[in-house]
Design a protein around this motif. Structure first.
Motif, PDB file in Angstrom:
ATOM      1  N   CYS A  51       0.817  -1.219   0.000  1.00 10.90           N
ATOM      2  CA  CYS A  51       0.000   0.000   0.000  1.00 10.90           C
ATOM      3  C   CYS A  51       0.846   1.262   0.000  1.00 10.90           C
ATOM      4  N   ALA A  52       2.078   1.179   0.478  1.00  9.09           N
ATOM      5  CA  ALA A  52       2.946   2.354   0.505  1.00  9.09           C
ATOM      6  C   ALA A  52       3.246   2.862  -0.895  1.00  9.09           C
ATOM      7  N   ALA A  53       3.114   2.007  -1.892  1.00  9.68           N
ATOM      8  CA  ALA A  53       3.336   2.439  -3.267  1.00  9.68           C
ATOM      9  C   ALA A  53       2.211   3.331  -3.759  1.00  9.68           C
ATOM     10  N   ALA A  54       1.041   3.211  -3.141  1.00  7.37           N
ATOM     11  CA  ALA A  54      -0.110   4.017  -3.542  1.00  7.37           C
ATOM     12  C   ALA A  54       0.069   5.464  -3.081  1.00  7.37           C
ATOM     13  N   ARG A  55      -0.443   6.383  -3.874  1.00  8.15           N
ATOM     14  CA  ARG A  55      -0.317   7.793  -3.507  1.00  8.15           C
ATOM     15  C   ARG A  55      -1.316   8.194  -2.438  1.00  8.15           C
ATOM     16  N   THR A  56      -2.494   7.572  -2.429  1.00  8.66           N
ATOM     17  CA  THR A  56      -3.567   7.957  -1.515  1.00  8.66           C
ATOM     18  C   THR A  56      -4.227   6.717  -0.919  1.00  8.66           C
ATOM     19  N   LEU A  57      -5.038   6.943   0.095  1.00  4.88           N
ATOM     20  CA  LEU A  57      -5.810   5.860   0.699  1.00  4.88           C
ATOM     21  C   LEU A  57      -6.745   5.225  -0.325  1.00  4.88           C
ATOM     22  N   GLU A  58      -7.340   6.048  -1.178  1.00  3.92           N
ATOM     23  CA  GLU A  58      -8.252   5.514  -2.199  1.00  3.92           C
ATOM     24  C   GLU A  58      -7.511   4.577  -3.147  1.00  3.92           C
ATOM     25  N   GLU A  59      -6.321   4.961  -3.579  1.00  5.13           N
ATOM     26  CA  GLU A  59      -5.536   4.085  -4.447  1.00  5.13           C
ATOM     27  C   GLU A  59      -5.179   2.794  -3.735  1.00  5.13           C
ATOM     28  N   ALA A  60      -4.832   2.900  -2.451  1.00  6.93           N
ATOM     29  CA  ALA A  60      -4.469   1.705  -1.690  1.00  6.93           C
ATOM     30  C   ALA A  60      -5.652   0.752  -1.559  1.00  6.93           C
ATOM     31  N   ALA A  61      -6.837   1.303  -1.294  1.00  9.16           N
ATOM     32  CA  ALA A  61      -8.031   0.459  -1.163  1.00  9.16           C
ATOM     33  C   ALA A  61      -8.332  -0.260  -2.477  1.00  9.16           C
ATOM     34  N   THR A  62      -8.169   0.452  -3.585  1.00 11.83           N
ATOM     35  CA  THR A  62      -8.398  -0.169  -4.896  1.00 11.83           C
ATOM     36  C   THR A  62      -7.368  -1.262  -5.164  1.00 11.83           C
ATOM     37  N   LEU A  63      -6.133  -0.996  -4.792  1.00 11.53           N
ATOM     38  CA  LEU A  63      -5.068  -1.986  -4.984  1.00 11.53           C
ATOM     39  C   LEU A  63      -5.379  -3.267  -4.216  1.00 11.53           C
ATOM     40  N   ILE A  64      -5.799  -3.126  -2.975  1.00 16.79           N
ATOM     41  CA  ILE A  64      -6.106  -4.302  -2.160  1.00 16.79           C
ATOM     42  C   ILE A  64      -7.276  -5.073  -2.747  1.00 16.79           C
ATOM     43  N   THR A  65      -8.287  -4.352  -3.185  1.00 14.50           N
ATOM     44  CA  THR A  65      -9.490  -5.003  -3.715  1.00 14.50           C
ATOM     45  C   THR A  65      -9.216  -5.767  -5.000  1.00 14.50           C
ATOM     46  N   THR A  66      -8.390  -5.189  -5.869  1.00  7.70           N
ATOM     47  CA  THR A  66      -8.213  -5.773  -7.203  1.00  7.70           C
ATOM     48  C   THR A  66      -7.071  -6.776  -7.308  1.00  7.70           C
ATOM     49  N   THR A  67      -6.173  -6.771  -6.347  1.00 13.19           N
ATOM     50  CA  THR A  67      -5.018  -7.675  -6.451  1.00 13.19           C
ATOM     51  C   THR A  67      -5.104  -8.870  -5.514  1.00 13.19           C
ATOM     52  N   GLY A  68      -6.148  -8.927  -4.707  1.00 14.95           N
ATOM     53  CA  GLY A  68      -6.310 -10.081  -3.839  1.00 14.95           C
ATOM     54  C   GLY A  68      -5.439 -10.052  -2.596  1.00 14.95           C
ATOM     55  N   LEU A  69      -4.824  -8.902  -2.292  1.00 11.22           N
ATOM     56  CA  LEU A  69      -4.064  -8.805  -1.044  1.00 11.22           C
ATOM     57  C   LEU A  69      -5.010  -8.944   0.129  1.00 11.22           C
TER      58      LEU A  69
END
Length: 531
Positions: A335-353
């Motif tokens: 998630c640290a790679a994401a610029r914002t909380l919204e980007e991090a939430a999307t990353l988690i949702t779409t990558t199966g983390l």
């Protein structure tokens, strides 16, 4: 940051700030506590303070024993003298609740008034200190009556702004704590937080009370970094020092010099890494001192032993920032790679983390970005990105894979600048340069610079080389601007800014318009290069 967390958590709190009296010293305890009462009432906490308000009325008009001034009038006069705001109806509500409390307790108001008048009549330093103690004791007693017995989460937090001299309040606080302990009473249900440059070095444990060299960690003085720590610590300590305001570069320089860690060069490195975080500044300053006081590189500082002589500074600061929430979580590192909380939430949702609720804690996303989005503190992100960079390249969640995934998500959203931002971090330099070159022919100069600013906030992989590109001014601007923004490159920051300015001069000649925007950007980088 702290007040934002208190507001978000519906935590009763008050900020004592008297900006029109920044030069005045020695504000009375009853005046400071009156500001606390106003703020609590304005937040909707309908607590009565009959003893304390009886004290305020008596202090306001000690001579009128036979003709007591109406409480609302006395409170309004005190508010006007302090020049603090109060929403309509707040003072009237405070007075009504105080009157009900005085009626239920019989002669409590008369007894308090008699004690106050007696102390005022002595007019000595000891009497004034005793009056401060009496007022604070009554305030705390009223608070005990108002708060539910077990609802410790409702214990108010008081933030003392650095425009206010808290000396009288702190002295009374210590005495009130001792007074309650001596009578077997519980410790005060109030967290007292103070900040300010005059207390900075002492609060960080680098100076003793007499101004001489102090211990690394001042005995009996705690510097917690999380709101949830505030109440529990302040209940057992006379003073809690918190970095409510981030440290400026000048303040960091003072901390570094007090620690014997060198001069301006070290201060620049520490400030670039800590980004104003007080406890991290302390750890890094002490590490620099242990390394000999010369200008150390960011890598040397973060790898050096911390004040516990065991844990590396980088790991200790990361543990301090997260307080055990998600340390070691693979998802958080990604998630640290994401610029914002919204980007991090999307990353988690779409990558199966694997998601964890504390990934979205205010302790992690504690800052507000330029567009109002929730972002990580720069220091927390830096430390987590270092962990991401250390993952083997074959790992499915390594540095390049995570940033490439974020670039795809940005493309789906139609965020071209965001896509290029993540591609640059992933090492796809050629594609980024090509797309930015295209934009130079298509967009206005100002729009092109806006895109470049977003792209070059991309994190540079730790340890990566920054080549000097003389064949392509666009490539040079992108790589040098990215390096200038990177805390690991702070020792070369002036050099990077100078090269950006040189590259922008060449690029400006190819732009179809927006030359004024280019001139401003060039001047900005030239000024940073000359600092």
């Amino acid at each position: 940051m702290l007040r934002g967390e208190l507001l978000a958590g519906r935590q009763p709190h008050a900020l004592i700030a008297l900006p029109r009296h920044t030069r005045r010293r020695g504000r009375s305890v009853h005046e400071l506590l009156f500001v606390v009462l106003l703020e609590l009432a304005a937040q909707g906490w309908k607590w009565g303070f009959p003893r304390f308000l009886a004290d305020c009325a008596a202090i306001a008009a000690p001579a009128r024993l036979s003709d007591e001034e109406p409480l609302p009038v006395a409170l309004e006069r005190l508010r006007e003298r302090l020049e603090v705001p109060a929403p309509d109806g707040v003072l009237a509500g405070i007075a009504r609740r105080a009157a009900r409390g005085r009626w239920r307790r019989g002669r409590v108001g008369v007894e308090a008034r008699d004690e106050v008048v007696a102390l005022l009549g002595l007019d000595t330093a000891q009497a004034r200190a005793d009056l401060d103690l009496l007022v604070l004791r009554h305030f705390l007693a009223d608070l005990d009556d108002a708060l539910p017995g077990r609802a410790r989460l409702l214990d108010p937090t008081v933030l003392v702004d650095d425009t206010v001299d808290p000396t009288a309040l702190l002295v009374a606080w210590r005495r009130a704590r001792e007074w309650r302990e001596g009578r077997g009473q519980p410790l005060p249900r109030l967290a007292l937080v103070t900040t300010g440059e005059r207390d900075l070095l002492r609060g960080l444990g680098l100076l003793a009370e007499d101004g001489g060299p102090g211990p690394r960690l001042a005995e009996g003085l705690v510097v917690p970094e999380r709101r949830r720590d505030v109440s529990s610590v302040a209940l057992t300590e006379p003073l809690t020092a918190l970095p409510v305001l981030e440290l400026t570069e000048r303040q960091v320089d003072r901390v570094v010099r007090a620690a014997g860690a060198g001069g301006r060069g070290t201060a620049e490195v520490v400030h670039a890494l800590a980004a104003g975080h007080a406890a991290a500044t302390r750890e890094l300053a002490l590490a620099a001192a242990l390394l000999g006081g010369g200008t150390a590189t960011p890598e040397e500082l973060l790898s050096a032993p911390s004040s516990d002589d065991v844990t590396p500074v980088g790991d200790r600061v990361l543990n301090l920032l997260l307080d055990g929430l998600v340390v070691g979580s693979d998802a958080l590192v990604a998630c640290a790679a994401a610029r914002t909380l919204e980007e991090a939430a999307t990353l988690i949702t779409t990558t199966g983390l694997h998601p964890r609720s504390d990934l979205f804690s205010l302790a992690v996303w504690s800052r507000t970005g330029p567009d109002g989005a929730a972002v990580m503190h720069p220091l927390l992100r830096l430390l987590l990105l270092r962990r991401l960079a250390s993952r083997p390249e074959a790992d499915t969640d390594d540095w390049c894979s995570v940033f490439a995934g974020l670039a795809k998500l940005a493309e789906r959203r139609g965020d071209e600048a965001g896509r290029l931002h993540h591609l640059l971090a992933a090492g796809e330099v050629e594609e980024v340069v090509w797309r930015v070159e295209e934009g130079l022919e298509r967009d206005s100069g100002e729009a092109w610079l806006d895109v470049v600013r977003v792209v070059t906030t991309s994190p540079l992989r730790p340890g990566a080389d920054v080549p000097v590109q003389r064949d392509s001014p666009v490539r040079s601007v992108l790589l040098q601007w990215q390096a200038a923004n990177d805390p690991h490159r702070v020792a070369h920051r002036r050099e990077h800014h100078s090269r950006v300015a040189t590259g922008l001069r060449e690029v400006a000649g190819r732009s179809r318009d927006g030359h004024l925007a280019f001139r401003r950007a060039i001047r900005e980088h030239e000024e940073k290069a000359d600092r």
